[in-house]
Design an enzyme around this catalytic site. Structure first.
Site, mmCIF file in Angstrom:
data_model
loop_
_atom_site.group_PDB
_atom_site.id
_atom_site.type_symbol
_atom_site.label_atom_id
_atom_site.label_comp_id
_atom_site.label_asym_id
_atom_site.label_seq_id
_atom_site.Cartn_x
_atom_site.Cartn_y
_atom_site.Cartn_z
ATOM 1 C CE1 TYR A 1 -3.974 1.824 0.342
ATOM 2 C CE2 TYR A 1 -2.648 3.229 2.170
ATOM 3 C CZ TYR A 1 -3.687 3.347 1.222
ATOM 4 O OH TYR A 1 -4.517 4.215 1.412
ATOM 5 C CE LYS B 1 -3.575 5.088 -1.963
ATOM 6 N NZ LYS B 1 -4.606 5.693 -2.787
HETATM 7 P P1 NAP Z 1 -13.501 3.389 0.906
HETATM 8 O O1 NAP Z 1 -14.845 3.909 1.354
HETATM 9 O O2 NAP Z 1 -13.202 1.988 0.718
HETATM 10 O O3 NAP Z 1 -13.808 3.713 -0.801
HETATM 11 C C1 NAP Z 1 -12.733 3.155 -1.650
HETATM 12 C C2 NAP Z 1 -13.566 3.173 -3.132
HETATM 13 O O4 NAP Z 1 -12.757 2.765 -4.260
HETATM 14 C C3 NAP Z 1 -14.747 2.694 -3.093
HETATM 15 O O5 NAP Z 1 -15.733 3.531 -3.701
HETATM 16 C C4 NAP Z 1 -14.702 1.410 -4.084
HETATM 17 O O6 NAP Z 1 -15.932 1.061 -4.693
HETATM 18 C C5 NAP Z 1 -13.623 2.008 -4.832
HETATM 19 N N1 NAP Z 1 -12.852 0.760 -5.433
HETATM 20 C C6 NAP Z 1 -11.613 0.089 -4.972
HETATM 21 N N2 NAP Z 1 -11.196 -0.892 -5.888
HETATM 22 C C7 NAP Z 1 -11.946 -0.429 -6.868
HETATM 23 C C8 NAP Z 1 -11.943 -1.177 -8.238
HETATM 24 N N3 NAP Z 1 -11.020 -2.082 -8.456
HETATM 25 N N4 NAP Z 1 -12.541 -0.713 -9.068
HETATM 26 C C9 NAP Z 1 -13.512 0.504 -8.807
HETATM 27 N N5 NAP Z 1 -13.715 0.955 -7.834
HETATM 28 C C10 NAP Z 1 -12.811 0.577 -6.998
HETATM 29 O O7 NAP Z 1 -12.260 4.104 1.411
HETATM 30 P P2 NAP Z 1 -11.758 5.656 1.179
HETATM 31 O O8 NAP Z 1 -11.119 5.885 2.155
HETATM 32 O O9 NAP Z 1 -12.798 6.607 0.703
HETATM 33 O O10 NAP Z 1 -10.832 5.615 -0.127
HETATM 34 C C11 NAP Z 1 -10.674 6.464 -0.990
HETATM 35 C C12 NAP Z 1 -9.142 6.485 -1.390
HETATM 36 O O11 NAP Z 1 -8.533 7.354 -0.377
HETATM 37 C C13 NAP Z 1 -8.330 5.128 -1.754
HETATM 38 O O12 NAP Z 1 -7.467 5.574 -2.500
HETATM 39 C C14 NAP Z 1 -7.576 5.051 -0.447
HETATM 40 O O13 NAP Z 1 -6.423 4.534 -0.589
HETATM 41 C C15 NAP Z 1 -7.373 6.720 0.177
HETATM 42 N N6 NAP Z 1 -6.935 6.990 1.510
HETATM 43 C C16 NAP Z 1 -8.100 6.523 2.603
HETATM 44 C C17 NAP Z 1 -7.397 6.880 3.724
HETATM 45 C C18 NAP Z 1 -8.547 6.754 4.938
HETATM 46 O O14 NAP Z 1 -8.016 6.658 5.866
HETATM 47 N N7 NAP Z 1 -9.723 6.415 4.597
HETATM 48 C C19 NAP Z 1 -6.244 7.334 4.138
HETATM 49 C C20 NAP Z 1 -5.239 7.782 2.946
HETATM 50 C C21 NAP Z 1 -5.725 7.350 1.707
HETATM 51 P P3 NAP Z 1 -16.382 -0.564 -4.614
HETATM 52 O O15 NAP Z 1 -16.234 -1.136 -3.396
HETATM 53 O O16 NAP Z 1 -17.588 -0.325 -5.264
HETATM 54 O O17 NAP Z 1 -15.370 -1.144 -5.549
#
Ligand code: NAP
Length: 258
Positions: free
Chosen positions: A151, A155
Site C-alpha cells: 500500500y 501511494k
Molecule cells: P472506501 O470507502 O473503501 O472507498 C474506496 C472506493 O474505491 C470505493 O468506492 C470502492 O468501490 C472503490 N474501488 C476500490 N477498488 C476498486 C476497483 N478495482 N474498481 C472500482 N472501484 C474500486 O475508502 P476511502 O477511504 O474513501 O478511499 C478512497 C481513497 O482514499 C483510496 O485511494 C484510499 O487508498 C485513500 N486513502 C484513504 C485513507 C483513509 O484513512 N480512509 C487515508 C489515505 C488514503 P467498490 O467497493 O464499489 O469497488
C-alpha cells in the site's frame, strides 16, 4: 453560484467514503458527476439520492477498457469532462515481509497504481485547457507503517506519478495534483461496527495533533479546491489533509506534557 457550475467530474470510487463525500459536494457546487465503483448496490443508492446530476457506472478501476467505457458513457451523457478524481483505491490485507502472497501484493499495485494511470489515460482525450486531475495518495506513503509495503509503495507511486503527469500535461493547460489524506473515517478500515470504529480512532488519535480522524467531508473540501479554478496555479504537488500527523508529529497528544 457554485464553484463548479457547468463542470463535469469523473470520480472513481464515488460510491463510498472520500469519493462519495466529494461527489455530493461537487453536485452541491453545481457539477454533474460520473461516479464509478464495483458495488452495484451502493452505486444505485447514490444515484438515487443525488438524482439526475449523477451518473453511476459499474466499472473496475483496474481494467483500462472498463475505464474507457465509463469515461465515454459519462461524456455521452453530460457532454464533456473537466475534472478527473482518480480516487478508487484499496488497502486490502496487510503485506508483512515473510508471509505475503504475490497475488495480494500485485492486486494492491494493480488497483492503486496501474488503475490510476489508466483512469487518467482514459480521460485524457476529453480533457481541455483548464481541466483538473486529482489523484488520491496517502500519508502511509511516507510514514513507514509496518506491514504496509504494497500500500505504501502504491501511494508513493501515485505521488511520483503526479509530478510526471503534471509535466506532461502542463503544455495543454491541464493541472494534476494529489490529495494526501491521513486517517479518515471511511469503510476502507473495515470497521463496520461503531464500537470497532471508536476503538480504532482511540488508538490512532493520540498520534494526531488534531486528536482525531478526519471526516471524509473534510477531505472532499480539499478535492473541491483542487478541482475548482481557486487552485488555478497549483500544479504537480500534494496537499496533505491529516490533522498535522505528518508535518507536526511532536504536537500529537502522546508527546504533550501533563
Ligand atoms: P472506501 O470507502 O473503501 O472507498 C474506496 C472506493 O474505491 C470505493 O468506492 C470502492 O468501490 C472503490 N474501488 C476500490 N477498488 C476498486 C476497483 N478495482 N474498481 C472500482 N472501484 C474500486 O475508502 P476511502 O477511504 O474513501 O478511499 C478512497 C481513497 O482514499 C483510496 O485511494 C484510499 O487508498 C485513500 N486513502 C484513504 C485513507 C483513509 O484513512 N480512509 C487515508 C489515505 C488514503 P467498490 O467497493 O464499489 O469497488
Amino acid at each position: 453560484m457554485g464553484k463548479l457550475n457547468g463542470k463535469v467530474a469523473f470520480i472513481t470510487g464515488g460510491n463510498s467514503g472520500i469519493g462519495l463525500a466529494t461527489a455530493k459536494l461537487f453536485v452541491a457546487e453545481g457539477a454533474k458527476v460520473v461516479i464509478t465503483g464495483r458495488n452495484q448496490t451502493t452505486l444505485s443508492s447514490v444515484a438515487e439520492e443525488l438524482g439526475a446530476n449523477v451518473l453511476a457506472i459499474k466499472a473496475d478501476a483496474a481494467d483500462p477498457a472498463s475505464m474507457e467505457n465509463a469515461v465515454s458513457s459519462g461524456v455521452a451523457t453530460f457532454g464533456k469532462l473537466d475534472i478527473v478524481f482518480a480516487n478508487a483505491g484499496i488497502a486490502a490485507a496487510p503485506t508483512p515481509l515473510g508471509s505475503t502472497e504475490l497475488s495480494v501484493f500485485e492486486e494492491i499495485l494493480k488497483v492503486n497504481v496501474t488503475g490510476v494511470f489508466f483512469t487518467v489515460q482514459a480521460a485524457l482525450p476529453y480533457l481541455k485547457e483548464g481541466a483538473s486531475v486529482i489523484l488520491t495518495g496517502s500519508t502511509l506513503a511516507t510514514n513507514g507503517g509496518p506491514e504496509r509495503s504494497a500500500y505504501a509503495a502504491s501511494k508513493g507511486a501515485v505521488s511520483s506519478m503526479t509530478r510526471v503527469l503534471a509535466s506532461e500535461l502542463s503544455p495543454r493547460g491541464i493541472r494534476v495534483n494529489t490529495l494526501v489524506p491521513g486517517a479518515t473515517r471511511t469503510p476502507i478500515w473495515g470497521k463496520s461496527k461503531p464500537e470497532e470504529a471508536a476503538r480504532l480512532e482511540a488508538a490512532l488519535a493520540p498520534a494526531i495533533p488534531l486528536q482525531r480522524m478526519a471526516d471524509p467531508e473534510e477531505v472532499a473540501k480539499v478535492a473541491l479546491f483542487l478541482a475548482s479554478d481557486d487552485s488555478s496555479y497549483v500544479q504537480g504537488t500534494e496537499i496533505v489533509v491529516d490533522g498535522g500527523a505528518a508535518a507536526a508529529p511532536l504536537g500529537a497528544p502522546i508527546y504533550r506534557q501533563g
